[in-house]
Write an enzyme that holds these catalytic residues in place. Sequence first.
Site, PDB file in Angstrom:
ATOM      1  N   HIS A  24       0.814  -1.234   0.000  1.00 16.99           N
ATOM      2  CA  HIS A  24       0.000   0.000   0.000  1.00 16.99           C
ATOM      3  C   HIS A  24       0.844   1.281   0.000  1.00 16.99           C
ATOM      4  O   HIS A  24       0.748   2.129   0.877  1.00 16.99           O
ATOM      5  CB  HIS A  24      -1.123  -0.011   1.041  1.00 16.99           C
ATOM      6  CG  HIS A  24      -0.746  -0.195   2.496  1.00 16.99           C
ATOM      7  ND1 HIS A  24       0.248   0.514   3.121  1.00 16.99           N
ATOM      8  CD2 HIS A  24      -1.287  -0.970   3.458  1.00 16.99           C
ATOM      9  CE1 HIS A  24       0.311   0.176   4.391  1.00 16.99           C
ATOM     10  NE2 HIS A  24      -0.606  -0.739   4.613  1.00 16.99           N
ATOM     11  N   HIS A  78      -4.854  -9.369  14.259  1.00 14.14           N
ATOM     12  CA  HIS A  78      -5.013  -8.113  13.495  1.00 14.14           C
ATOM     13  C   HIS A  78      -5.760  -8.457  12.217  1.00 14.14           C
ATOM     14  O   HIS A  78      -5.480  -9.476  11.585  1.00 14.14           O
ATOM     15  CB  HIS A  78      -3.609  -7.564  13.204  1.00 14.14           C
ATOM     16  CG  HIS A  78      -3.532  -6.360  12.341  1.00 14.14           C
ATOM     17  ND1 HIS A  78      -4.482  -5.361  12.342  1.00 14.14           N
ATOM     18  CD2 HIS A  78      -2.578  -5.962  11.448  1.00 14.14           C
ATOM     19  CE1 HIS A  78      -4.108  -4.426  11.485  1.00 14.14           C
ATOM     20  NE2 HIS A  78      -2.963  -4.765  10.930  1.00 14.14           N
ATOM     21  N   GLU A  80      -6.103  -6.534   9.300  1.00 10.76           N
ATOM     22  CA  GLU A  80      -5.687  -6.056   7.977  1.00 10.76           C
ATOM     23  C   GLU A  80      -5.499  -7.275   7.078  1.00 10.76           C
ATOM     24  O   GLU A  80      -5.072  -8.343   7.530  1.00 10.76           O
ATOM     25  CB  GLU A  80      -4.406  -5.212   8.067  1.00 10.76           C
ATOM     26  CG  GLU A  80      -4.144  -4.471   6.764  1.00 10.76           C
ATOM     27  CD  GLU A  80      -3.143  -3.315   6.886  1.00 10.76           C
ATOM     28  OE1 GLU A  80      -2.520  -3.133   7.930  1.00 10.76           O
ATOM     29  OE2 GLU A  80      -3.006  -2.585   5.871  1.00 10.76           O
ATOM     30  N   ASP A  82      -3.601  -8.558   4.940  1.00  5.39           N
ATOM     31  CA  ASP A  82      -2.405  -9.398   4.775  1.00  5.39           C
ATOM     32  C   ASP A  82      -2.372 -10.500   5.831  1.00  5.39           C
ATOM     33  O   ASP A  82      -1.635 -11.480   5.681  1.00  5.39           O
ATOM     34  CB  ASP A  82      -1.109  -8.563   4.796  1.00  5.39           C
ATOM     35  CG  ASP A  82      -1.045  -7.565   5.930  1.00  5.39           C
ATOM     36  OD1 ASP A  82      -2.090  -7.051   6.345  1.00  5.39           O
ATOM     37  OD2 ASP A  82       0.077  -7.276   6.397  1.00  5.39           O
ATOM     38  N   HIS A 145      -1.212  -1.031  14.737  1.00  4.13           N
ATOM     39  CA  HIS A 145      -1.573   0.252  14.182  1.00  4.13           C
ATOM     40  C   HIS A 145      -3.054   0.347  13.774  1.00  4.13           C
ATOM     41  O   HIS A 145      -3.447   1.353  13.168  1.00  4.13           O
ATOM     42  CB  HIS A 145      -0.669   0.561  12.991  1.00  4.13           C
ATOM     43  CG  HIS A 145      -0.891  -0.378  11.821  1.00  4.13           C
ATOM     44  ND1 HIS A 145      -1.179   0.097  10.563  1.00  4.13           N
ATOM     45  CD2 HIS A 145      -0.903  -1.725  11.704  1.00  4.13           C
ATOM     46  CE1 HIS A 145      -1.332  -0.912   9.722  1.00  4.13           C
ATOM     47  NE2 HIS A 145      -1.167  -2.027  10.387  1.00  4.13           N
ATOM     48  N   ASP A 164       2.164  -7.210  13.586  1.00  4.43           N
ATOM     49  CA  ASP A 164       2.942  -6.211  12.833  1.00  4.43           C
ATOM     50  C   ASP A 164       4.117  -5.643  13.647  1.00  4.43           C
ATOM     51  O   ASP A 164       5.144  -5.263  13.074  1.00  4.43           O
ATOM     52  CB  ASP A 164       2.041  -5.040  12.428  1.00  4.43           C
ATOM     53  CG  ASP A 164       1.199  -5.348  11.195  1.00  4.43           C
ATOM     54  OD1 ASP A 164       1.488  -6.328  10.487  1.00  4.43           O
ATOM     55  OD2 ASP A 164       0.235  -4.595  10.946  1.00  4.43           O
ATOM     56  N   TYR A 192      10.173  -0.427   8.506  1.00  3.54           N
ATOM     57  CA  TYR A 192       8.800  -0.826   8.827  1.00  3.54           C
ATOM     58  C   TYR A 192       8.204   0.122   9.867  1.00  3.54           C
ATOM     59  O   TYR A 192       7.068   0.592   9.736  1.00  3.54           O
ATOM     60  CB  TYR A 192       8.778  -2.274   9.354  1.00  3.54           C
ATOM     61  CG  TYR A 192       7.383  -2.841   9.406  1.00  3.54           C
ATOM     62  CD1 TYR A 192       6.846  -3.524   8.312  1.00  3.54           C
ATOM     63  CD2 TYR A 192       6.571  -2.660  10.514  1.00  3.54           C
ATOM     64  CE1 TYR A 192       5.551  -4.014   8.345  1.00  3.54           C
ATOM     65  CE2 TYR A 192       5.282  -3.140  10.550  1.00  3.54           C
ATOM     66  CZ  TYR A 192       4.779  -3.823   9.466  1.00  3.54           C
ATOM     67  OH  TYR A 192       3.490  -4.294   9.488  1.00  3.54           O
ATOM     68  N   HIS A 225       5.605 -10.370  10.023  1.00  3.06           N
ATOM     69  CA  HIS A 225       6.360 -10.075   8.788  1.00  3.06           C
ATOM     70  C   HIS A 225       7.850 -10.256   9.059  1.00  3.06           C
ATOM     71  O   HIS A 225       8.353  -9.807  10.099  1.00  3.06           O
ATOM     72  CB  HIS A 225       6.151  -8.622   8.342  1.00  3.06           C
ATOM     73  CG  HIS A 225       4.750  -8.277   7.975  1.00  3.06           C
ATOM     74  ND1 HIS A 225       4.114  -8.792   6.867  1.00  3.06           N
ATOM     75  CD2 HIS A 225       3.850  -7.459   8.567  1.00  3.06           C
ATOM     76  CE1 HIS A 225       2.880  -8.297   6.801  1.00  3.06           C
ATOM     77  NE2 HIS A 225       2.692  -7.494   7.814  1.00  3.06           N
TER      78      HIS A 225
HETATM   79 FE1  FEO Z   1      -1.310  -4.027   9.494  1.00  2.00          FE
HETATM   80 FE2  FEO Z   1       0.712  -6.539   8.357  1.00  2.00          FE
HETATM   81  O1  FEO Z   1      -0.838  -5.530   8.506  1.00  2.00           O
END
Ligand code: FEO
Length: 392
Positions: A24, A78, A80, A82, A145, A164, A192, A225
Amino acid sequence: MKAVKVKENIYWVGVKDWNLTEFHGYATPHGSTYNSYLINDEKIALIDGVKHYLSLEQIDRIKDVVDLSKIDYLVVNHVEQDHSGNIPELIKLAPQITIVTNSAGKMALEAHFDTEGWNFQIIKTGDSLKLGKHSLTFVTTPLLHWPDSMMSYCPEEKILFSNDGFGQHYCTNTIWAGEANFGMVCEEAKSYYANILFPYGMQAQKALSTANELNLDIEMIAPSHGCIWNGKEEVSWIVSHYAKWAAAENNGSAVVVYDTMWGATAKLADTITSVFQDAGVPVVKRCLSNKHISEVMADILEAKYVAIGTPTLNNEIFPRVAAFVTYLKGLAPKNKKGFAFGSYGWRPGVVNKIQAVMEELKWETIAPFEEKYTPKSDVLEKLKEHAKTILE
Ligand code: FEO
């Protein structure tokens, strides 16, 4: 690649997105991973989903360890996409699963997917889930976040599944930071933080103090990640850096970021860079025609001084600089000293728009500087004297 053993009966069952170049708007030259972990105990828990297009890869990896029909819990740290994109597929294949998340996580899942028939168990900070020999204790980290963000801690193995937090967009052959290019892991962790977590320093500080209050003894941080931080030394490196970044500490360095049309703004940038160099201030000069805005944000994370330069195009900030300034405003770095500079043809004033953003960010600033067309040597001398005042 098979599931990878993290500890006895705990496996990495994530996926590797080797060719990801952009997340993004954030440039990811080293790809990324979406990590997921499986705890194979009397009760079986899967921690986090993955991006939808890599769902089969995750499912195959889970099947190396257990049949999908045996999974009891899916911990959603989370929402999001991904980390949640393949949850509908997982639930379709394993409808017995109970999703363990916080109330904001449930709301976010309901807002993203058709959750009819899904089983939920709602937790809050300090709650535990007993799996057998292992358990998970949850720490909600709202707005680190997203409102739903949380972390899960396994006290028996001293592992923090941090989602994250402490992550890196970095894809390599190993899951361990210590087996990877450690310098690169650290650089990507910094990038990051700068590109994802920068606006949430207060929330990061709160998460670190909650971890202290709960006496979490952490020997391993397994993010969603990049690579796993294993052992006290690696854990201490990343946690101490998060503490510094969250406190908006700087290392005294400078960033000169600009773009140029016919070389005038570049000359101004050269002059400002030399002022920092001559004063012994570590400086990087970044032209946005060949540096991505997300790389520049990583430079800005620890900088004390930020000079931003633009040419004037159609009475506006030059588009690549405007994109950078918009990105900067959203990420909202604190405690910087700013300097807006630029060039114009026939109508001055565009630098004031950059100055206004710096003021909105509550940076200390010196007066903006701009010059008509190409700056001559006397103007560059004047600029030098003015730029020096930022060091006072
Ligand atoms: Fe906030 Fe890795 O997604």
